[in-house]
Every structure is written in C-alpha cells, then in structure tokens.
Design a protein around this motif. Structure first.
Motif, PDB file in Angstrom:
ATOM      1  N   GLY A   1      15.516 -36.758  -6.871  1.00 24.51           N
ATOM      2  CA  GLY A   1      14.999 -35.477  -7.330  1.00 24.51           C
ATOM      3  C   GLY A   1      16.050 -34.419  -7.566  1.00 24.51           C
ATOM      4  O   GLY A   1      15.967 -33.649  -8.529  1.00 24.51           O
ATOM      5  N   ASP A   2      17.060 -34.359  -6.695  1.00 23.81           N
ATOM      6  CA  ASP A   2      18.119 -33.355  -6.826  1.00 23.81           C
ATOM      7  C   ASP A   2      19.490 -34.001  -6.963  1.00 23.81           C
ATOM      8  O   ASP A   2      20.503 -33.439  -6.558  1.00 23.81           O
ATOM      9  CB  ASP A   2      18.102 -32.421  -5.611  1.00 23.81           C
ATOM     10  N   ALA A   3      19.519 -35.201  -7.553  1.00 24.78           N
ATOM     11  CA  ALA A   3      20.759 -35.974  -7.625  1.00 24.78           C
ATOM     12  C   ALA A   3      21.483 -35.822  -8.956  1.00 24.78           C
ATOM     13  O   ALA A   3      22.474 -36.520  -9.193  1.00 24.78           O
ATOM     14  CB  ALA A   3      20.460 -37.451  -7.377  1.00 24.78           C
ATOM     15  N   ASN A   4      21.000 -34.920  -9.817  1.00 23.62           N
ATOM     16  CA  ASN A   4      21.691 -34.661 -11.080  1.00 23.62           C
ATOM     17  C   ASN A   4      21.767 -35.907 -11.961  1.00 23.62           C
ATOM     18  O   ASN A   4      22.819 -36.258 -12.497  1.00 23.62           O
ATOM     19  CB  ASN A   4      23.098 -34.103 -10.811  1.00 23.62           C
ATOM     20  N   VAL A   5      20.605 -36.572 -12.106  1.00 26.32           N
ATOM     21  CA  VAL A   5      20.567 -37.780 -12.936  1.00 26.32           C
ATOM     22  C   VAL A   5      19.466 -37.697 -14.003  1.00 26.32           C
ATOM     23  O   VAL A   5      19.098 -38.710 -14.594  1.00 26.32           O
ATOM     24  CB  VAL A   5      20.349 -39.050 -12.082  1.00 26.32           C
ATOM     25  N   CYS A   6      18.916 -36.527 -14.259  1.00 29.34           N
ATOM     26  CA  CYS A   6      17.831 -36.357 -15.239  1.00 29.34           C
ATOM     27  C   CYS A   6      16.619 -37.190 -14.845  1.00 29.34           C
ATOM     28  O   CYS A   6      16.147 -38.055 -15.598  1.00 29.34           O
ATOM     29  CB  CYS A   6      18.298 -36.710 -16.649  1.00 29.34           C
ATOM     30  N   TYR A   7      16.110 -36.891 -13.669  1.00 30.19           N
ATOM     31  CA  TYR A   7      14.942 -37.579 -13.116  1.00 30.19           C
ATOM     32  C   TYR A   7      13.793 -36.584 -12.990  1.00 30.19           C
ATOM     33  O   TYR A   7      14.010 -35.396 -12.724  1.00 30.19           O
ATOM     34  CB  TYR A   7      15.270 -38.137 -11.726  1.00 30.19           C
ATOM     35  N   ALA A   8      12.552 -37.063 -13.173  1.00 28.99           N
ATOM     36  CA  ALA A   8      11.380 -36.220 -12.920  1.00 28.99           C
ATOM     37  C   ALA A   8      10.177 -37.100 -12.611  1.00 28.99           C
ATOM     38  O   ALA A   8      10.015 -38.180 -13.213  1.00 28.99           O
ATOM     39  CB  ALA A   8      11.061 -35.339 -14.123  1.00 28.99           C
ATOM     40  N   PRO A   9       9.337 -36.681 -11.669  1.00 29.98           N
ATOM     41  CA  PRO A   9       8.060 -37.367 -11.471  1.00 29.98           C
ATOM     42  C   PRO A   9       7.133 -37.045 -12.650  1.00 29.98           C
ATOM     43  O   PRO A   9       7.207 -35.953 -13.219  1.00 29.98           O
ATOM     44  CB  PRO A   9       7.536 -36.759 -10.170  1.00 29.98           C
ATOM     45  N   ILE A  10       6.282 -37.985 -13.019  1.00 26.62           N
ATOM     46  CA  ILE A  10       5.286 -37.716 -14.053  1.00 26.62           C
ATOM     47  C   ILE A  10       4.064 -37.135 -13.349  1.00 26.62           C
ATOM     48  O   ILE A  10       3.242 -37.858 -12.784  1.00 26.62           O
ATOM     49  CB  ILE A  10       4.951 -38.985 -14.849  1.00 26.62           C
ATOM     50  N   ASN A  11       3.971 -35.823 -13.370  1.00 21.94           N
ATOM     51  CA  ASN A  11       2.909 -35.114 -12.657  1.00 21.94           C
ATOM     52  C   ASN A  11       1.610 -35.132 -13.451  1.00 21.94           C
ATOM     53  O   ASN A  11       1.627 -35.078 -14.687  1.00 21.94           O
ATOM     54  CB  ASN A  11       3.302 -33.650 -12.437  1.00 21.94           C
ATOM     55  N   ASP A  12       0.488 -35.169 -12.733  1.00 17.76           N
ATOM     56  CA  ASP A  12      -0.749 -34.789 -13.389  1.00 17.76           C
ATOM     57  C   ASP A  12      -0.835 -33.263 -13.349  1.00 17.76           C
ATOM     58  O   ASP A  12       0.055 -32.588 -12.827  1.00 17.76           O
ATOM     59  CB  ASP A  12      -1.967 -35.471 -12.755  1.00 17.76           C
TER      60      ASP A  12
END
Length: 465
Positions: free
Chosen positions: A397-408
C-alpha cells in the motif's frame, strides 16, 4: 442520464396560478441559517432603513420581496466568510452576489437543465462561488425523484443541487415565461439542456436572450451539438459511450461489452461545459460581449477515449491483445486475491516493476514481463491468489509501486487517501463528493444543502447594479 426533452412542462401545478416557488437553503453543514422574507420598501427588521433593493426591482404589479439570510457565517456557496452581524436586507442580497472573495463571486447563473450533465456543470460553478438559480418544472426537476433518498431529497439531487437556489416555473405558462425573461436580463450565464430547437420554440434560445442581454454567456448541452447528425435524437449515457467506442474497451470474461456504472459521458459533458463557460466569461472581460458555448455529450465521451482513439487511428495500431491499457502487461493490470477481492497494479515504468518484483521476492519475473508477458501475468496471478487483499494492502500500500485495492463504493468512501484529502464530505443528510478544484484560501469551506421545493410566494429582485 439524459432526457431528450428538458422543459418545465410536465406535472401538475402544485399551487395556485398566482404563486411562484423560490427557495434557498436554510441550513449549513455547521451552524444554522435563519431566513427572513421582507417586503421591498418596508422597514428593515434588522435595522438600516428600508430595503434599498426596491430601486433595482423590475416594474411589476406583484409585491416584490427580497430574501435575506442571517448566519453566523455566510452561506455564500461553500466559502467561509466571517461577519460580525447580520446584514440588512439589501446588503444581505448584495453579499450573495459580490462578496466573500470566492473566484466566481458576482457571477449569476440560470440553470435550465435536469438530471446530471447541466447540473454537474453548474455545481462546479456554484462551488466556486457563482450564484446558481436552478429553474425547475412544477413539482421539481426529475433528478429530485430518483432513488435512493437521503432525507427528503434524492441522493443525486442532494449532491448536484448543493450551493444553489431554486425557482419553479412552468414554461408553458405566459406569466412564468415573463418571469424567466426578467431573470435572463440580470444573469451572466444560461445553461440549457433542451433538445435542439426546443429553446427557440420557447423563446429562450441564444439569439433571443442575447437581444436583451448582450453580455450573457449561453451554454447548450445536447446529444451531438447544435449542428450534428440528427441533432434531435434522444439518448442516455450508455448510448453515448457505445457510439464513442468507450464500451468496446470494457468487456466481461466472455468478451461482451458491459455497462460500467458511473455515467461518464454525463460528467464529462458537465466538465467541458464548465470549462467552456469559464473561457467565455474570461473573453467577455476583454470583448464586453457574451458567447454561445456548444457542448455535446457524444463529443465529451469521445474526448475521454482520446488515448485509445489516437492509438487506434495510428498507422500501425497495437493489437487489442497487446494493448497495455487493456491489461496485456503484467505490470499494468488487475489481480484477484485469495479472499476473492481484487487489486490493481500500475507498475508501468521499469523502476516500479523492479521494486514490486523484489518486494514479492520474485526477481525472476523482472525479465519475464518483456519476454513472455502472458506467462508473467499467469505467475503473478498465482502470487496474489496466495494471500488475502489485506496482506497485499499492508505489504504494497505504501511501498511506492503503483498499487491500489479495487474498492467498491462503500470502501472508496473510507479509503484513507480519499478521507485524508476530504474528497468526500457530509452536506445536510448526504455524503457526497467534494469539489476536486481546490484554490488557495478556500480552507474551511462550507456547503449549503440543496434547496427544497417551497410553496412560499416569493418573487425575485434583480441584482443591484
């Protein structure tokens, strides 16, 4: 959402022919607004002499009234404004139009639209300080009646109606059309969403309005523009996205195009309309004359397909199965987790991809991405399927890798990125998107809830000169 005929002609008249409803918000998110109605020329209940706005009111045989809001802080369209005491009626009216330092203070907008494209455009203007008057058909515009409800309003209208005022007019009624003409003479902007040709038949097209108000900026939002193919054709958001090629980019596992949820073309048209209006207002400062702003829903949808459209029209377009925007790149696609939830990886650049692979202890995927992209996706899918999404949130989440959860939608409302930047606010009974436009000096903004429908007999004063 788009209605091919957006005029105040339908529905029963909710009150006698002699009454006209004009309403303003009477509550703030914090603090309470009390409203007084004052007869022009009568003694001012707060002191300061009679209502000076009487000299600016149009000549008519009806009793003209001005509306006064007295608040601990001004309810001027979402911008904090300290005032030590309640202003007089005349000053209270003037403060809504000229004070507060809001970017669009002093700009009056008549919104003749319904549902979403036009109301979203005028919401953007209202949030920036414009005085937006929503002209509704008797019984209220249709957007008020769409489920679900929040309090006495629809969730949709509670959002796009905030920071605005409302007047109910039946545009089949001669007297109501006269009232609208009076408003036209004193406004800066008109936004309409009628089917092409309807505004002219009603007597409120650009040329007619410009004849009585040469400085007016007139924006028309229509299906395909004023001079497009079959300009009178009806449609809704899904039709515009389909014709523009948008839906061809969104398919299910069987390859079938699917509806995407958010009415993107409607919002895009509202955004383009707001930009066009602001450009015309800026040009008016130099020319002294208004402009006609022509915005099409179809063109707005096409604009949002731009990155994909220019690739498809290139001399050597990419094959769909190799288009990274469509998920062919292991570093730019979606993955399912062990608990059935999904994540999105956007590690398009090499340094993000390398960092991701090393965090996952999978250096072998670094080169596999380029040499065997399908294999890289397959192996990375197995990696993410081995743990729940919470695990990947914590690791990436905060690792600077362009990650995101797919939220509803419910998860998006509490996502720390959105809450920290106050992208969702509570206004009245409604939780809704904040304005994404943040200008310096706007800290502490307050929003007025969308106005209700009133049967109170109140007529309008023109803006003081």
């Amino acid at each position: 959402m788009w209605n091919s005929l957006h005029i105040g002609m339908a529905g029963p008249r909710p009150r006698s022919a002699g009454s006209r409803a004009v309403t303003e918000s009477s509550n703030l998110v914090q603090g309470v607004t009390t409203r007084r109605t004052k007869i022009v020329g009568e003694p001012n209940p707060t002191g300061g002499g009679p209502c000076a706005a009487s000299s600016a009111c149009p000549g008519t045989d009806v009793r003209l009234k001005c509306i006064q809001d007295t608040t601990a802080q001004s309810s001027f369209h979402g911008h904090e404004h300290e005032q030590s005491e309640a202003p007089s009626t005349a000053e209270g009216w003037k403060s809504r139009v000229t004070s507060d330092g809001a970017p669009l203070a002093g700009v009056r907008v008549l919104d003749l639209t319904t549902y979403l494209p036009g109301p979203y455009a005028t919401l953007l203007l209202a949030d920036l300080g414009a005085d937006v008057i929503h002209v509704e058909r008797p019984g209220g515009e249709p957007g008020r009646h769409i489920e679900p409800r929040v309090g006495d309003d629809s969730a949709l209208h509670a959002w796009v109606g905030r920071n605005k005022r409302s007047i109910q007019l039946n545009l089949k009624d001669d007297e109501d059309r006269d009232r609208l003409r009076t408003l036209v003479t004193g406004c800066d902007v008109i936004v309409e969403g009628f089917t092409v040709g309807v505004a002219a038949r009603l007597g409120f097209d650009y040329e007619t309005c410009r004849a009585v108000n040469p400085r007016v900026v007139y924006c028309s939002i229509s299906v395909a523009g004023q001079h497009g193919h079959n300009p009178g054709t009806p449609g809704h958001d899904i039709n515009f996205l389909a014709r523009a090629g948008f839906l061809s980019q969104v398919r299910d596992s069987a390859g079938a195009p699917v509806p995407i949820g958010p009415p993107i073309a409607d919002i895009a048209a509202g955004l383009h309309a707001a930009v066009g209006i602001l450009a015309a207002l800026l040009q008016r400062e130099h020319s002294g004359e208004g402009r006609f702003v022509d915005v099409s829903l179809l063109g707005s949808a096409v604009a949002l397909t731009g990155p994909q459209l220019v690739k498809a029209l290139a001399a050597d377009p990419p094959r769909l199965e190799r288009d990274f925007n469509l998920g062919s790149d292991a570093g730019y696609t979606t993955y399912q987790c062990r608990d059935g939830r999904w994540i999105a990886i956007g590690a398009l650049e090499d340094h993000f991809w390398i960092r991701l692979c090393r965090l996952l202890d999978r250096d072998d995927l670094i080169q596999l991405r380029a040499s065997r992209p399908d294999a890289a996706i397959e192996q990375l899918s197995a990696v993410f399927a081995a743990a729940d999404r919470d695990h990947w949130d914590a690791l990436l989440g905060d690792a600077n890798v362009c990650y995101a959860p797919i939220n509803d939608m419910a998860e998006a409302a509490v996502d720390p990125y959105l809450t920290a930047s106050q992208d969702i606010v509570t206004v009245g009974h409604s939780r809704q998107p904040n304005s994404p436009i943040r200008l310096s000096g706007s800290v502490g903004r307050r929003f007025s809830p969308a106005p209700g429908l009133s049967s109170e007999d109140v007529s309008w004063c023109r803006r003081p000169e």
